[in-house]
Design an enzyme around this catalytic site. Structure first.
Site, PDB file in Angstrom:
ATOM      1  N   ASP A  64       8.606  -0.712 -10.921  1.00 45.03           N
ATOM      2  CA  ASP A  64       8.558  -1.832  -9.973  1.00 45.03           C
ATOM      3  C   ASP A  64       9.698  -1.798  -8.963  1.00 45.03           C
ATOM      4  O   ASP A  64      10.155  -2.833  -8.483  1.00 45.03           O
ATOM      5  CB  ASP A  64       8.580  -3.189 -10.714  1.00 45.03           C
ATOM      6  CG  ASP A  64       7.424  -3.322 -11.678  1.00 45.03           C
ATOM      7  OD1 ASP A  64       6.332  -2.805 -11.361  1.00 45.03           O
ATOM      8  OD2 ASP A  64       7.594  -3.942 -12.740  1.00 45.03           O
ATOM      9  N   LYS A 103       7.947   1.385  -5.138  1.00 49.75           N
ATOM     10  CA  LYS A 103       7.362   2.695  -4.820  1.00 49.75           C
ATOM     11  C   LYS A 103       6.158   2.556  -3.886  1.00 49.75           C
ATOM     12  O   LYS A 103       6.007   3.320  -2.937  1.00 49.75           O
ATOM     13  CB  LYS A 103       6.935   3.419  -6.115  1.00 49.75           C
ATOM     14  CG  LYS A 103       8.090   3.701  -7.059  1.00 49.75           C
ATOM     15  CD  LYS A 103       7.617   4.309  -8.367  1.00 49.75           C
ATOM     16  CE  LYS A 103       6.798   3.387  -9.233  1.00 49.75           C
ATOM     17  NZ  LYS A 103       7.528   2.261  -9.820  1.00 49.75           N
ATOM     18  N   GLY A 130       1.423  -1.104 -11.126  1.00 50.25           N
ATOM     19  CA  GLY A 130       1.024  -2.099 -10.138  1.00 50.25           C
ATOM     20  C   GLY A 130       1.886  -1.860  -8.926  1.00 50.25           C
ATOM     21  O   GLY A 130       3.089  -2.116  -8.960  1.00 50.25           O
ATOM     22  N   HIS A 131       1.301  -1.271  -7.881  1.00 52.82           N
ATOM     23  CA  HIS A 131       2.064  -0.924  -6.684  1.00 52.82           C
ATOM     24  C   HIS A 131       1.636  -1.829  -5.543  1.00 52.82           C
ATOM     25  O   HIS A 131       0.481  -1.813  -5.127  1.00 52.82           O
ATOM     26  CB  HIS A 131       1.841   0.558  -6.322  1.00 52.82           C
ATOM     27  CG  HIS A 131       2.333   1.499  -7.388  1.00 52.82           C
ATOM     28  ND1 HIS A 131       2.140   2.845  -7.349  1.00 52.82           N
ATOM     29  CD2 HIS A 131       3.036   1.259  -8.527  1.00 52.82           C
ATOM     30  CE1 HIS A 131       2.688   3.401  -8.424  1.00 52.82           C
ATOM     31  NE2 HIS A 131       3.224   2.453  -9.152  1.00 52.82           N
ATOM     32  N   GLN A 171       5.555   3.981 -12.811  1.00 51.09           N
ATOM     33  CA  GLN A 171       6.637   3.628 -13.749  1.00 51.09           C
ATOM     34  C   GLN A 171       7.988   4.127 -13.203  1.00 51.09           C
ATOM     35  O   GLN A 171       8.138   4.236 -11.999  1.00 51.09           O
ATOM     36  CB  GLN A 171       6.359   4.203 -15.156  1.00 51.09           C
ATOM     37  CG  GLN A 171       5.214   3.527 -15.898  1.00 51.09           C
ATOM     38  CD  GLN A 171       3.834   3.953 -15.454  1.00 51.09           C
ATOM     39  OE1 GLN A 171       3.520   5.127 -15.430  1.00 51.09           O
ATOM     40  NE2 GLN A 171       2.982   3.014 -15.093  1.00 51.09           N
ATOM     41  N   GLY A 179       1.775 -10.317 -14.759  1.00 56.28           N
ATOM     42  CA  GLY A 179       2.307 -11.608 -14.321  1.00 56.28           C
ATOM     43  C   GLY A 179       3.538 -12.036 -15.116  1.00 56.28           C
ATOM     44  O   GLY A 179       4.060 -13.132 -14.927  1.00 56.28           O
TER      45      GLY A 179
HETATM   46  P1  GDP Z   1       6.214  -0.522  -7.538  1.00 59.00           P
HETATM   47  O1  GDP Z   1       5.521  -0.682  -8.847  1.00 59.00           O
HETATM   48  O2  GDP Z   1       7.410   0.373  -7.639  1.00 59.00           O
HETATM   49  O3  GDP Z   1       5.296  -0.106  -6.430  1.00 59.00           O
HETATM   50  O4  GDP Z   1       6.792  -1.959  -7.163  1.00 59.00           O
HETATM   51  P2  GDP Z   1       5.990  -3.367  -7.271  1.00 59.00           P
HETATM   52  O5  GDP Z   1       5.017  -3.422  -6.160  1.00 59.00           O
HETATM   53  O6  GDP Z   1       5.498  -3.596  -8.645  1.00 59.00           O
HETATM   54  O7  GDP Z   1       7.187  -4.388  -7.065  1.00 59.00           O
HETATM   55  C1  GDP Z   1       7.966  -4.405  -5.918  1.00 59.00           C
HETATM   56  C2  GDP Z   1       7.823  -5.767  -5.220  1.00 59.00           C
HETATM   57  O8  GDP Z   1       8.820  -5.887  -4.248  1.00 59.00           O
HETATM   58  C3  GDP Z   1       6.511  -5.947  -4.486  1.00 59.00           C
HETATM   59  O9  GDP Z   1       6.134  -7.292  -4.571  1.00 59.00           O
HETATM   60  C4  GDP Z   1       6.843  -5.577  -3.049  1.00 59.00           C
HETATM   61  O10 GDP Z   1       6.009  -6.197  -2.090  1.00 59.00           O
HETATM   62  C5  GDP Z   1       8.246  -6.092  -2.961  1.00 59.00           C
HETATM   63  N1  GDP Z   1       9.143  -5.391  -2.034  1.00 59.00           N
HETATM   64  C6  GDP Z   1       9.241  -4.051  -1.775  1.00 59.00           C
HETATM   65  N2  GDP Z   1      10.297  -3.800  -0.984  1.00 59.00           N
HETATM   66  C7  GDP Z   1      10.875  -4.993  -0.734  1.00 59.00           C
HETATM   67  C8  GDP Z   1      12.049  -5.389  -0.022  1.00 59.00           C
HETATM   68  O11 GDP Z   1      12.783  -4.590   0.546  1.00 59.00           O
HETATM   69  N3  GDP Z   1      12.334  -6.733  -0.020  1.00 59.00           N
HETATM   70  C9  GDP Z   1      11.576  -7.648  -0.663  1.00 59.00           C
HETATM   71  N4  GDP Z   1      11.948  -8.925  -0.603  1.00 59.00           N
HETATM   72  N5  GDP Z   1      10.482  -7.307  -1.346  1.00 59.00           N
HETATM   73  C10 GDP Z   1      10.146  -5.999  -1.390  1.00 59.00           C
HETATM   74  P1  IMO Z   2       4.929   0.602 -11.893  1.00 62.80           P
HETATM   75  O1  IMO Z   2       4.245   1.876 -11.526  1.00 62.80           O
HETATM   76  C1  IMO Z   2       7.193  -1.608 -14.899  1.00 62.80           C
HETATM   77  C2  IMO Z   2       6.230  -0.819 -19.096  1.00 62.80           C
HETATM   78  C3  IMO Z   2       5.560  -1.919 -19.908  1.00 62.80           C
HETATM   79  C4  IMO Z   2       6.139  -1.627 -21.273  1.00 62.80           C
HETATM   80  C5  IMO Z   2       6.193  -0.111 -21.317  1.00 62.80           C
HETATM   81  C6  IMO Z   2       5.004   0.538 -22.021  1.00 62.80           C
HETATM   82  O2  IMO Z   2       4.305  -0.613 -11.313  1.00 62.80           O
HETATM   83  O3  IMO Z   2       6.397   0.691 -11.665  1.00 62.80           O
HETATM   84  P2  IMO Z   2       2.456   0.905 -21.345  1.00 62.80           P
HETATM   85  O4  IMO Z   2       1.370  -0.089 -21.027  1.00 62.80           O
HETATM   86  O5  IMO Z   2       2.738   1.858 -20.252  1.00 62.80           O
HETATM   87  O6  IMO Z   2       2.257   1.600 -22.648  1.00 62.80           O
HETATM   88  O7  IMO Z   2       3.790  -0.001 -21.543  1.00 62.80           O
HETATM   89  O8  IMO Z   2       6.221   0.318 -19.954  1.00 62.80           O
HETATM   90  N1  IMO Z   2       5.533  -0.439 -17.866  1.00 62.80           N
HETATM   91  C7  IMO Z   2       5.965  -0.751 -16.635  1.00 62.80           C
HETATM   92  N2  IMO Z   2       7.009  -1.499 -16.234  1.00 62.80           N
HETATM   93  N3  IMO Z   2       6.414  -1.008 -13.986  1.00 62.80           N
HETATM   94  C8  IMO Z   2       5.370  -0.246 -14.354  1.00 62.80           C
HETATM   95  O9  IMO Z   2       4.641   0.474 -13.486  1.00 62.80           O
HETATM   96  C9  IMO Z   2       5.086  -0.118 -15.741  1.00 62.80           C
HETATM   97  N4  IMO Z   2       4.140   0.544 -16.450  1.00 62.80           N
HETATM   98  C10 IMO Z   2       4.434   0.345 -17.734  1.00 62.80           C
HETATM   99  O10 IMO Z   2       5.920  -3.190 -19.449  1.00 62.80           O
HETATM  100  O11 IMO Z   2       7.459  -2.089 -21.352  1.00 62.80           O
HETATM  101 MG    MG Z   3       4.851  -2.179 -10.123  1.00 60.30          MG
END
Ligand code: GDP
Ligand code: IMO
Ligand code: MG
Length: 428
Positions: free
Chosen positions: A13, A16, A40-41, A223, A301
């Site tokens: 998270d 990426k 979840g990207h 991840q 969530g």
């Molecule tokens: P990922 O799994 O690595 O793709 O990251 P996620 O999408 O799960 O979580 C990153 C969150 O941060 C998302 O809600 C993005 O929209 C948000 N985000 C990304 N870059 C920025 C930033 O520079 N500032 C803020 N405030 N939000 C950001």
């Molecule tokens: P992105 O790509 C954050 C975490 C889960 C749990 C552990 C194992 O959005 O960064 P799993 O279902 O993979 O066997 O769970 O890994 N986890 C993540 N945490 N971002 C993710 O993906 C994750 N994918 C799995 O919360 O701790």
């Molecule tokens: Mg994510």
């Protein structure tokens, strides 16, 4: 550089999805190589927010080919729901290709994920319950079912029949759970087969040709490094290799074909699920960061655990991945916090430690050693260049760069594409 790996430097998270989308406008191919719909990207375009789980975040560039590599575990139901959702929003999904070697997730994987978690009692991993671990277990056990098997009805019926008997045995005899019905599952998956067929091919050929032709290829990590099955905080990890090395086996390219490794790191740290977290702020500071960063899981969530930037951890990540650059994300979230901290070392039972330890006991006993920084109050979400940032923000970023010893080429100051400061280009 024409081949770039995007890898999470922390516990996932890190942002990426945003970086992939930002770079996808210059890319010909975007490839996923591990994980599944546990990812979840988030990609924000204008007022629209897309939460991508299996489909590469390059999908919003209509000219890019989006490959789901052999190292991914694919839930057909999840995939088709995602395709339908994107199509409804006017996003064309014809440019997706799925490796014929990709392993499939079945309902028993999800069932077993849940049953295994329950059986762990207070030692739960906190998985996303998408069946990721159980599917990789079958792959390694050599009993998994791949998409190429699903494409042949006879082979598929035979494989599923054998596998389901074994799984129902475990579900009933070990966990006392309800068995799955074979007829229904075969019927459902044969329907999926026809929907998936147009996407399926030997993706290694297309990928190799693209790299050979000097096309721009982005490898999209899911991840993060600290969730890697070998290098993460085991056993509180996922079951795949999110690190850069994972892409060689997860997509079928030679390791010498990876040129740039761009690590994605938050300007602080978050984690979902259980496990050690040395710089965690389970207090008002954590609450402030969670609120400002909207730190709630895209998939489940769940509120994300929040803490200070850990340079010991990201330095470790940089080493394991061979990072050549970093994108520092969500810097804007720290605006308004009077005093910021960066962890520069650990003290474990009175001893100074510079390298990220393997043992969970050491991590549990690790006391963070902090450097303190004065914060900034100015809104930075509209900054156009690094020089536009307040002095204290620049100092904070520069210190991270120094501690991790990798150039920070991108600084992100908001979720939108436009809120991205590029200090040095990634593709050349
Ligand atoms: P990922 O799994 O690595 O793709 O990251 P996620 O999408 O799960 O979580 C990153 C969150 O941060 C998302 O809600 C993005 O929209 C948000 N985000 C990304 N870059 C920025 C930033 O520079 N500032 C803020 N405030 N939000 C950001
Ligand atoms: P992105 O790509 C954050 C975490 C889960 C749990 C552990 C194992 O959005 O960064 P799993 O279902 O993979 O066997 O769970 O890994 N986890 C993540 N945490 N971002 C993710 O993906 C994750 N994918 C799995 O919360 O701790
Ligand atoms: Mg994510």
């Amino acid at each position: 550089m024409s081949t770039v790996v995007i890898t999470g430097a922390q516990w996932g998270d890190e942002g990426k999805g945003k970086v992939i989308d930002f770079l996808a406008s210059q890319s010909d191919v975007v490839v996923r190589g591990q994980g599944g719909n546990n990812a979840g990207h988030t990609v924000v375009v204008g007022d629209k927010k897309y939460a991508l789980r299996l489909i590469p975040s390059g999908i919003l560039n209509p000219n890019a080919i989006n490959i789901i590599g052999n190292g991914v575990v694919l839930d057909p139901e999840g995939f088709l729901i995602e395709v339908e959702k994107l199509e409804k929003e006017g996003i064309c999904t014809k440019n997706i290709r799925i490796s014929d070697r990709t392993h499939l997730i079945f309902p028993y994987h999800k069932g077993l994920d849940d049953l295994a978690e329950r059986s762990r009692g207070d030692k739960q991993i906190g998985t996303t319950k998408n069946g990721i671990g159980p599917c990789y277990m079958d792959k390694v056990e050599r009993s998994g079912i791949r998409i190429c098997d699903l494409m042949d009805e006879e082979v598929f019926r035979e494989k599923l029949s054998l596998q389901l008997k074994r799984k129902n045995n475990v579900i009933q005899k070990i966990y006392g759970g309800e068995p799955f019905d074979e007829g229904k599952m075969v019927e459902t998956y044969l329907e999926y087969a026809e929907k998936l067929r147009p996407y399926v091919e030997d993706t290694t050929v297309r990928l190799y040709d693209a790299v050979k032709a000097g096309k721009k290829v982005l490898f999209e990590g899911a991840q993060g490094t600290l969730l890697d099955i070998d290098f993460g905080t085991y056993p509180f990890v996922t079951s795949s290799h999110p690190i850069s090395g994972g892409f060689a086996v997860g997509t079928g390219i030679g390791p010498n074909m990876i040129e740039e490794v761009l690590g994605i790191a938050k300007a602080y740290t978050t984690r979902v699920g259980k496990g050690p977290f040395v710089t965690e702020q389970d207090n008002e500071t954590g609450d402030i960061i969670r609120k400002a960063g909207n730190e709630f899981g895209t998939v489940t969530g769940r509120p994300r655990r929040c803490g200070w930037f850990d340079a010991v951890m990201v330095r470790y990540s940089a080493r394991i991945n061979g990072m050549t650059s970093i994108a520092l994300m969500l810097l804007d979230v720290l605006t308004g916090i009077d005093e910021l901290k960066i962890c520069t070392g650990y003290e474990i039972r009175g001893e100074k430690v510079e390298h990220f330890p393997a043992s969970l006991k050491d991590l549990a006993d690790a006391a963070p050693v902090y450097e303190t920084f004065e914060g900034w109050k100015e809104d930075i979400t509209g900054a156009q260049s690094f020089d536009d940032l307040p002095e204290n923000a620049k100092k904070y970023v520069n210190r991270i760069e120094e501690l991790v010893d990798v150039p920070i080429k991108i600084v992100s100051i908001g979720p939108k594409r436009s809120q991205t400061i590029v200090r040095d280009s990634i593709f050349r």
